[in-house]
Structures are given as structure tokens and as C-alpha cells.
Design an enzyme around this catalytic site. Structure first.
Site, mmCIF file in Angstrom:
data_model
loop_
_atom_site.group_PDB
_atom_site.id
_atom_site.type_symbol
_atom_site.label_atom_id
_atom_site.label_comp_id
_atom_site.label_asym_id
_atom_site.label_seq_id
_atom_site.Cartn_x
_atom_site.Cartn_y
_atom_site.Cartn_z
ATOM 1 N N GLU A 171 5.121 6.233 -12.522
ATOM 2 C CA GLU A 171 6.019 5.359 -11.749
ATOM 3 C C GLU A 171 6.917 4.467 -12.604
ATOM 4 O O GLU A 171 7.072 3.278 -12.315
ATOM 5 C CB GLU A 171 5.189 4.506 -10.773
ATOM 6 N N GLU A 217 -0.387 13.826 -5.315
ATOM 7 C CA GLU A 217 -1.117 12.827 -4.509
ATOM 8 C C GLU A 217 -0.771 12.976 -3.028
ATOM 9 O O GLU A 217 -0.532 12.008 -2.324
ATOM 10 C CB GLU A 217 -0.764 11.397 -4.966
ATOM 11 N N ASP A 266 -0.197 13.093 0.804
ATOM 12 C CA ASP A 266 -0.649 12.710 2.143
ATOM 13 C C ASP A 266 0.588 12.467 2.994
ATOM 14 O O ASP A 266 1.693 12.351 2.471
ATOM 15 C CB ASP A 266 -1.611 11.501 2.136
ATOM 16 N N HIS A 289 3.525 11.302 -1.410
ATOM 17 C CA HIS A 289 3.092 10.396 -0.348
ATOM 18 C C HIS A 289 4.252 10.358 0.648
ATOM 19 O O HIS A 289 5.241 9.668 0.438
ATOM 20 C CB HIS A 289 2.826 8.992 -0.894
ATOM 21 N N ASN A 343 4.588 11.255 -13.800
ATOM 22 C CA ASN A 343 4.214 11.240 -12.376
ATOM 23 C C ASN A 343 4.942 10.112 -11.640
ATOM 24 O O ASN A 343 5.045 8.998 -12.152
ATOM 25 C CB ASN A 343 2.692 11.009 -12.296
HETATM 26 C C1 XIL Z 1 -4.132 3.960 -5.073
HETATM 27 C C2 XIL Z 1 -5.597 4.140 -4.733
HETATM 28 O O1 XIL Z 1 -5.725 5.210 -3.839
HETATM 29 C C3 XIL Z 1 -6.141 2.879 -4.127
HETATM 30 O O2 XIL Z 1 -7.548 2.985 -3.966
HETATM 31 C C4 XIL Z 1 -5.826 1.701 -5.020
HETATM 32 O O3 XIL Z 1 -6.258 0.522 -4.380
HETATM 33 C C5 XIL Z 1 -4.354 1.615 -5.299
HETATM 34 O O4 XIL Z 1 -3.935 2.824 -5.878
HETATM 35 N N1 XIL Z 1 0.272 6.036 -6.537
HETATM 36 C C6 XIL Z 1 -0.656 6.270 -7.521
HETATM 37 C C7 XIL Z 1 -2.079 6.098 -7.227
HETATM 38 O O5 XIL Z 1 -0.291 6.731 -8.610
HETATM 39 O O6 XIL Z 1 -2.818 5.702 -8.356
HETATM 40 C C8 XIL Z 1 -2.305 5.132 -6.105
HETATM 41 O O7 XIL Z 1 -3.697 5.095 -5.789
HETATM 42 C C9 XIL Z 1 -1.464 5.508 -4.906
HETATM 43 C C10 XIL Z 1 -0.005 5.479 -5.244
#
Ligand code: XIL
Length: 500
Positions: free
Chosen positions: A301, A416, A418, A385, A349
């Protein structure tokens, strides 16, 4: 920058080997975009050394190509390219007079990358190079004549592009586990795992449907090095052990990130201290897990846009790393990571970088530059996401982005995934979106892994993510419901993985 809504596309790469004369007639037909938009008929093909062809593009929103083909070796000036369709100025020594759309990755022997910037649903990537007569990959909603979106076609001598290979997607019988379904088209199937759930039998049973694992929090800086020089690997080791016992590969997540970063790091005041600490963290953590990690998210990020959806001018995010070391911190992190564990794949990422937008363009340009400068990087993670507060790209856009990254010789991992159900999906519409996004990855051989950010809706991070906009509703973002029952999303993912 304009976004996808214009819906037509940018053009044009008909590749011609040396010796093609200006009078050859080349047509490359591409169909896509909004109805009635149709491009492009190119006559004259491509000159080889410094010649000029002619091309016409019709039906293009916001622009025309008046004349001027695509220069090949040596290049000449292309005039009248596409105007107002977004995109970027040419890169790589070719001049595009009056046009801003096409990006030329290279002028060498017709190898060239042309894509629709952020504007179009189509666009195409033409890959070619010294050893080939050129090839085309039509991305997004665009189709090379007769081809599919994954097809490699050839354009020789400026003649009509008719040939294509067939789709690379294999079809298999519907499998009974996610990982078996992933085997059909050679995709690793991952999930985020939380150490606190590893004693939950329902959870671990579902976890074993995957063959790739990302620790949800257990390898982040605030867990691993909460105070300077004191490393705690126990939580990460617990995930690695579970993975080893169950034949799963592990994604290390993550080494350099502005978030979940202890305040002792963010308050460091000198560049030399930040550098020492960052490199020591990378070296120590990667040494501990050496040989056990398939791929590392080296930097997470780093890019930011005014909108979390990836629109607006993309800048490198303010962080102690960026503020003290400048943008070179990314190169430094990847270089150190390669030396620390030469066998781990090294990934950049980010979120809201799945489709075509300002942020994904910035990431694309960054990783392209890293490749060109010899900075070690193996792939790009697109978090995926989907939905509030992040982007909601179409599957076609994701395909376009995946394909252009693949054309750089990099892997792509959906890292990641969802979907935020609070955005108003029905069970069916969410299942369809899951299907189509997974299918976009399945269609690109260099898209190597699909990781879901958790197993059951009950444990999703979105349940407690205030920016998800749920206001008490449940985001229901994953493949298993609150009771670990498989959802329609599970079925649709299996279908996409098996080419169905
Ligand atoms: C999130 C986790 O799922 C949570 O449990 C934590 O509180 C915050 O981080 N992008 C990412 C992940 O790269 O590491 C994040 O994970 C979600 C967004």
C-alpha cells in the site's frame, strides 16, 4: 484522468515486420466498448524503418486518428492519434502527435504496448519484439478479430489479423474442494488465517480446502518487532507450522507498510535511522522464515489517491519510509529482500489497484520502471477488497489490468479478495461478481494465485471495519456463511476455477 465510462477503446497496434511496404493494407479489427464504437481499420500497415503509414480510426469517442500509422523500427512521427480518450503520452521514443492515448512500451521491431489508459473498456496489448512478428493480446472488452480476450494473435506484414490461439482456459469437472478446482488451471488458492482460530475445528476443516496461506496479522511489524530489535516470531511460526502440516504454501505479509507499524518506527527522525531499521527488519524477518515462505509482500500500500477507490492523482503515501528516504525506499526494500531470501517471490501489494484507474496506472508504471531498472520484483498483488470504501471494478477491467502487468513479465496474485455485501448485492449478484473476477485471473496464465481474506463471514475483518459502511448490517463478504456453510459464492468460484 478520464475513467472507464467512455467505454470505447484505444487502439492500435498492428505489427509489421521489416520490409512491409506502406501500401500494404493492414486491418486490425477490434470490437468492443460502447455500442456503435468500432475501431480500427488501419490501412497502410506499419512502416518498418521510419516510414509512415496511414490509419483511420472511426467511432472513437473524443478523437480520431487522422493519419499516420505506427512507426516501427526507428520510428517516425505518428500524427493524429487518439485524442481525449485518456491514457498517457507515449513512452519509448515514439512521438505521437496530437494524441495522448497510446502508450508505446517500446519501439523495437514493433513490440509495443498500447492500452486504453484509464479510459476505455478495451484497449489492447500488443506484445512482440525482436523475435516475433508481433502478437496481440486483446484485453478487456476488446477482441482481436476472431480472437478471445486471452488469445495471442499474429499480425504479419500488416495483413488482416485473423488468427488466434484458442483460449488458454481449461475446463474440468466441478471439483469438491477449492484447491482441487484451482489445480484445473494451475492457480494456488489461498486464505488469510488467524492464529487465534487454529484450534477451531470447523475453521481448520475449511482452511484445508486451500493450498496457500497468508497470516492475517501474525507477520506484521507490530507483531514481529513491537520494540526495536526484539523479534517475536511465535505467531508467524504457528501459521507456518499449520501450513506445513497441511501442504500449504505461505505468503509472507508484510515487510514494509505504513499501517500496523509501531510508533517507535514512525517516530524515527533521521533517514539513516529509518534505513537501518527498515533493512534490519527485512533481513531479520526474512532470515527467520527463510525457506518457508513462497512469496513475500515486500511493500504494501505505498500508493495513495484522493479517493480510496483509486481515482485522482496518485502519489506515494506519506509514511516514515517515504518521508525520510524518498521513493527509493521501495527499490531499497526489494533489493534487500532478494538478497535476504533469493528463493522467495517478491511482490508489491495494494488495494483499489485491480481495475483500470489512476492508482493502478501508477502501480503499473512503477513496476514497469522497476523491471526496466533491474530492481528485483516478481509480481503484483491486487488485494481485491471489492466495494466500500474501495473500488468496484468490472471483471473486464481487471482482466485488462492483469494482462498489461503480465505483459511486463510479472506475476499477478489476487491477494485479499472479499466483496462488501453492504453495497447491496444479492446472493446471486455477489456470486456472479466472484465468478467473473476469478475467471479474469483464470484466463491469464501469469495470474498465479487467488487468496480470499478469510474463510467464514463470521470472522471477516469487514465486520469491524468502520469504513465498510455497514451500519449494523453484515457484509457477508466470503465463501462460507456464519455457520461455515458453503455459499453461492463458493460454488461460483469453483465454477470459474474449473473453466465453467
Ligand atoms: C487487516 C486484518 O484483516 C485485520 O484483522 C486487521 O485488524 C487490519 O488489517 N489490507 C491489508 C491487510 O494488506 O493486511 C489488512 O488486514 C486488510 C487490508
Amino acid at each position: 484522468m478520464l475513467k472507464k465510462s467512455l467505454g470505447t477503446f484505444a487502439v492500435v497496434a498492428v505489427l509489421a515486420p521489416s520490409g512491409c511496404s506502406n501500401s500494404d493494407t493492414g486491418t486490425f479489427s477490434a470490437v468492443g466498448g460502447v455500442s456503435g464504437s468500432r475501431a480500427t481499420a488501419e490501412s497502410g500497415g506499419n512502416p518498418s524503418a521510419g516510414g509512415v503509414g496511414t490509419s483511420t480510426v472511426s467511432g472513437q469517442i473524443g478523437g480520431t486518428a487522422a493519419s499516420g500509422g505506427s512507426p516501427s523500427v526507428g520510428g517516425s512521427t505518428q500524427t493524429g492519434s487518439l485524442v481525449g480518450v485518456g491514457g498517457r503520452p507515449p513512452v519509448g521514443g515514439t512521438t505521437s502527435g496530437g494524441g495522448t492515448t497510446q502508450t508505446f512500451a517500446t519501439t523495437a521491431n514493433g513490440g509495443r504496448l498500447s492500452y486504453g489508459g484509464t479510459t476505455s473498456t478495451g484497449g489492447m496489448v500488443a506484445t512482440g519484439g525482436t523475435s516475433s512478428t508481433g502478437g496481440m493480446v486483446a484485453t478487456g472488452g476488446t477482441k482481436a478479430a476472431g480472437g478471445t480476450s486471452t488469445a495471442i494473435g499474429t499480425a504479419s506484414g500488416g495483413s488482416t489479423t485473423t488468427s488466434t490461439t484458442t483460449s488458454t482456459v481449461k475446463t474440468c469437472a466441478i471439483a469438491t474442494t477449492l484447491k482441487a478446482a484451482g489445480d484445473c488451471n494451475n492457480k494456488l488458492i489461498g486464505t488469510a488465517l488467524a492464529q487465534g482460530q487454529l484450534n477451531n475445528g470447523t475453521y481448520t476443516t475449511a482452511a484445508k480446502e486451500h493450498n496457500f496461506v497468508t497470516p492475517e496479522n501474525e507477520m506484521k511489524w507490530d507483531t514481529v518487532e513491537a520494540s526495536r530489535g526484539n523479534f517475536n516470531y511465535a505467531p508467524g511460526n504457528a501459521i507456518v507450522n499449520f501450513a506445513n502440516q497441511n501442504g500449504m504454501k505461505v505468503k509472507g505479509h508484510t515487510l514494509v507498510w505504513h499501517s500496523q507499524l509501531p510508533s517507535w518506527v514512525s517516530s524515527l527522525s533521521t533517514a539513516s535511522d529509518v534505513r537501518t531499521v527498515m533493512l534490519n527488519h527485512i533481513n531479520s524477518v526474512m532470515a527467520n522464515f527463510k525457506g518457508k515462505i513462497y512469496a513475500w509482500d515486500v511493500v504494501n500500500e505505498a500508493w495513495d489517491t484522493p479517493s480510496k477507490k483509486g481515482d485522482g492523482t496518485a502519489t506515494l503515501r506519506a509514511s516514515v519510509f517515504m518521508n525520510k528516504l524518498g521513493k527509493g525506499f521501495i527499490d531499497e526494500a526489494f533489493t534487500a529482500a532478494r538478497a535476504a531470501d533469493p528463493n522467495a517471490l517478491l511482490i508489491y501489494n495494494d488495494y483499489s489497484t485491480e481495475g483500470m484507474n489512476d492508482k493502478s496506472n501508477a502501480v503499473y508504471e512503477m513496476v514497469k520502471s522497476m523491471k526496466e531498472r533491474g530492481i528485483p520484483i516478481d509480481g503484483v498483488g491486487i488485494q481485491t477488497h471489492i466495494g466500500t470504501p474501495n473500488d468496484t471494478p468490472t471483471a473486464a477491467e481487471i482482466k485488462q489490468n492483469i494482462d498489461r502487468i503480465a505483459a511486463l513479465g510479472l506475476q499477478i496474485m489476487i491477494s485479499e479478495m472479499d466483496i462488501n455485501g453492504c453495497d447491496g448485492y444479492t446472493a446471486d449478484s455477489m456470486a456472479k461478481l466472484y465468478h467473473d473476477i476469478v475467471a479474469a485471473c483464470v484466463s491469464q496464465p501469469k495470474c498465479t494465485a487467488i487468496t480470499f481474506w478469510g474463510i467464514s463471514d463470521a470472522n471477516s475483518w469487514l465486520n469491524s471495519f468502520s469504513e465498510a459502511g455497514c451500519n449494523g448490517k453484515s457484509p457477508t463478504p466470503l465463501l462460507w456463511d456464519n455457520s461455515y456453510k458453503k455459499k453461492a459464492t463458493y460454488t461460483s468460484v469453483v465454477q470459474a476455477l474449473t473453466g465453467n
